[in-house]
Scaffold this active site. Structure first.
Site, PDB file in Angstrom:
ATOM      1  NE  ARG A  36      -3.801  -2.489   1.789  1.00 30.13           N
ATOM      2  CZ  ARG A  36      -4.593  -2.842   0.794  1.00 30.13           C
ATOM      3  NH1 ARG A  36      -4.828  -2.011  -0.201  1.00 30.13           N
ATOM      4  NH2 ARG A  36      -5.168  -4.033   0.776  1.00 30.13           N
ATOM      5  CG  HIS A  65       0.004  -9.591  -5.392  1.00 29.79           C
ATOM      6  ND1 HIS A  65      -0.305  -8.278  -5.648  1.00 29.79           N
ATOM      7  CD2 HIS A  65      -1.040 -10.312  -5.865  1.00 29.79           C
ATOM      8  CE1 HIS A  65      -1.493  -8.210  -6.234  1.00 29.79           C
ATOM      9  NE2 HIS A  65      -1.963  -9.432  -6.378  1.00 29.79           N
ATOM     10  CE1 TYR A  68      -3.762  -6.176  -4.202  1.00 28.16           C
ATOM     11  CE2 TYR A  68      -2.791  -5.573  -2.097  1.00 28.16           C
ATOM     12  CZ  TYR A  68      -3.293  -6.525  -2.951  1.00 28.16           C
ATOM     13  OH  TYR A  68      -3.327  -7.838  -2.559  1.00 28.16           O
ATOM     14  CG  HIS A 105      -4.499  -6.554  -9.825  1.00 26.77           C
ATOM     15  ND1 HIS A 105      -5.453  -6.283  -8.898  1.00 26.77           N
ATOM     16  CD2 HIS A 105      -3.951  -7.735  -9.448  1.00 26.77           C
ATOM     17  CE1 HIS A 105      -5.490  -7.240  -7.992  1.00 26.77           C
ATOM     18  NE2 HIS A 105      -4.575  -8.134  -8.300  1.00 26.77           N
ATOM     19  CD  GLU A 140      -4.450 -11.597  -9.423  1.00 24.16           C
ATOM     20  OE1 GLU A 140      -3.525 -10.930  -8.927  1.00 24.16           O
ATOM     21  OE2 GLU A 140      -5.309 -12.172  -8.743  1.00 24.16           O
ATOM     22  CG  ASP A 174      -7.753 -14.653  -7.913  1.00 22.80           C
ATOM     23  OD1 ASP A 174      -8.794 -15.281  -7.640  1.00 22.80           O
ATOM     24  OD2 ASP A 174      -7.147 -13.953  -7.077  1.00 22.80           O
ATOM     25  CG  HIS A 177      -9.601 -12.015  -9.428  1.00 24.92           C
ATOM     26  ND1 HIS A 177      -8.349 -11.455  -9.503  1.00 24.92           N
ATOM     27  CD2 HIS A 177     -10.049 -11.779  -8.163  1.00 24.92           C
ATOM     28  CE1 HIS A 177      -8.047 -10.902  -8.333  1.00 24.92           C
ATOM     29  NE2 HIS A 177      -9.053 -11.092  -7.506  1.00 24.92           N
ATOM     30  CG  HIS A 211      -3.544 -15.310  -6.996  1.00 25.59           C
ATOM     31  ND1 HIS A 211      -3.628 -13.973  -7.284  1.00 25.59           N
ATOM     32  CD2 HIS A 211      -2.234 -15.586  -6.782  1.00 25.59           C
ATOM     33  CE1 HIS A 211      -2.408 -13.451  -7.242  1.00 25.59           C
ATOM     34  NE2 HIS A 211      -1.551 -14.410  -6.953  1.00 25.59           N
ATOM     35  CG  ASP A 224     -11.193  -9.002  -6.022  1.00 25.02           C
ATOM     36  OD1 ASP A 224     -11.282 -10.161  -5.573  1.00 25.02           O
ATOM     37  OD2 ASP A 224     -10.098  -8.436  -6.200  1.00 25.02           O
ATOM     38  CG  HIS A 226      -9.874 -13.094  -2.627  1.00 24.38           C
ATOM     39  ND1 HIS A 226      -8.510 -12.998  -2.583  1.00 24.38           N
ATOM     40  CD2 HIS A 226     -10.226 -12.631  -3.844  1.00 24.38           C
ATOM     41  CE1 HIS A 226      -8.062 -12.488  -3.722  1.00 24.38           C
ATOM     42  NE2 HIS A 226      -9.087 -12.244  -4.496  1.00 24.38           N
ATOM     43  CD  GLU A 256      -3.955 -13.525  -4.024  1.00 26.24           C
ATOM     44  OE1 GLU A 256      -5.010 -13.592  -4.670  1.00 26.24           O
ATOM     45  OE2 GLU A 256      -3.040 -12.738  -4.304  1.00 26.24           O
TER      46      GLU A 256
END
Ligand SMILES: [Zn+2]
Length: 277
Positions: A36, A65, A68, A105, A140, A174, A177, A211, A224, A226, A256
């Site tokens: 982040r 990964h 974001y 992403h 991804e 994923d 996703h 993922h 999205d 999970h 994840e």
């Protein structure tokens, strides 16, 4: 499939391996810095050495990964440069640590075609700044929230076709996703159809990692969220198909979900889905 999980780097990136071992993982994913933040202090040499030593000791392959915050599809010059610089920095960390893939992403843009072109151009710039790297970016598949690109296989294929060094880019699938984007892999037949479509567009040889997430929301919701494997709307069959798919025997697949304390249990569940032969 080499089943593992996304492990915390609290205390340093090298700490992720012991956590993976504790969870009974055969692979792991980690952040190479806080996901982040745009910037982070450079990786210190002792930490880099400790990471490589742990990788050797455990024999566990790892992927990373990315942040974001990045949007390689942005039209805004300042955000674009920040994003290219951030991916370049994270790919450099991967290269120094010996991490094979940096999962990111693709980005967001209201105009799909234009956005996909911008993403490809940004990746070309990352490649120019990191010549001769072995670590590669993996795009991804996304759930397709809002203006997010990359929720159709053709999006990923379109980016790949415009990247000059296509050999330096892979794909990460994923399961959450995919399902949220409308790819129904919840049945055996559905799973095979989704993989066939992926093969015809992206090419299964480009799929470097998975993922392994179940989904909280219904098929095609484009949201999205999970869920833990086996507890969501996808159900167990998709995961049974995946862990037994001979095409992905040596492919990394990581959990994840937000509950690391249950990773061990989830990995045991996935391992139990393997068919004995
Ligand atoms: Zn993911």
């Amino acid at each position: 499939m080499l089943i593992g999980a996304h492990e915390s780097i609290a205390g340093g990136v090298s700490q992720a391996f012991a956590r993976a071992e504790e969870h009974g993982a055969r692979s792991l994913q980690l952040f190479t810095k806080s996901a982040r933040c745009w910037k982070a202090p450079a990786l210190a040499d002792p930490e880099r050495r400790a990471f490589r030593k742990e990788a050797r000791r455990t024999g566990l392959p790892s992927i990373a990964h990315g942040s974001y915050l990045v949007n390689l599809g942005s039209e805004d010059a300042a955000l674009r440069e920040r994003s290219v610089a951030c991916v370049t920095e994270e790919l450099t960390r991967c290269e120094r640590l010996g991490v094979s893939c940096l999962v990111i992403h693709p980005g967001a843009h209201p105009d799909e075609r234009r956005g996909l072109k911008l993403v490809a151009q940004a990746l070309n710039e990352v490649h120019r700044r990191t010549p001769r790297f072995r670590s590669r970016v993996c795009l991804e598949i996304t759930a397709g929230q809002g203006n997010c690109l990359g929720w159709r296989f053709w999006h990923l294929a379109e980016i790949l076709s415009q990247v000059e060094r296509e050999d330096r880019v892979g794909v990460c699938l994923d399961t959450c996703h995919l399902f949220a984007a409308g790819y129904d892999l919840s049945t055996e037949h559905g799973y095979e159809a989704v993989m066939a479509e992926c093969d015809a567009t992206v090419g299964l040889e480009r799929v470097r990692c998975f993922h392994l997430n179940d989904c909280k929301k219904p098929l095609g919701c484009r949201v999205d969220r999970h869920e833990e494997v086996g507890k969501g709307t996808i159900g167990r069959m998709a995961f049974r198909c995946l862990v037994n798919d001979p095409r992905f025997v040596n492919t990394i697949g990581v959990l994840e979900t937000p509950f690391p304390e249950r990773y061990g249990e989830a990995i045991r569940l996935l391992e139990s889905l393997r068919q004995r032969r």
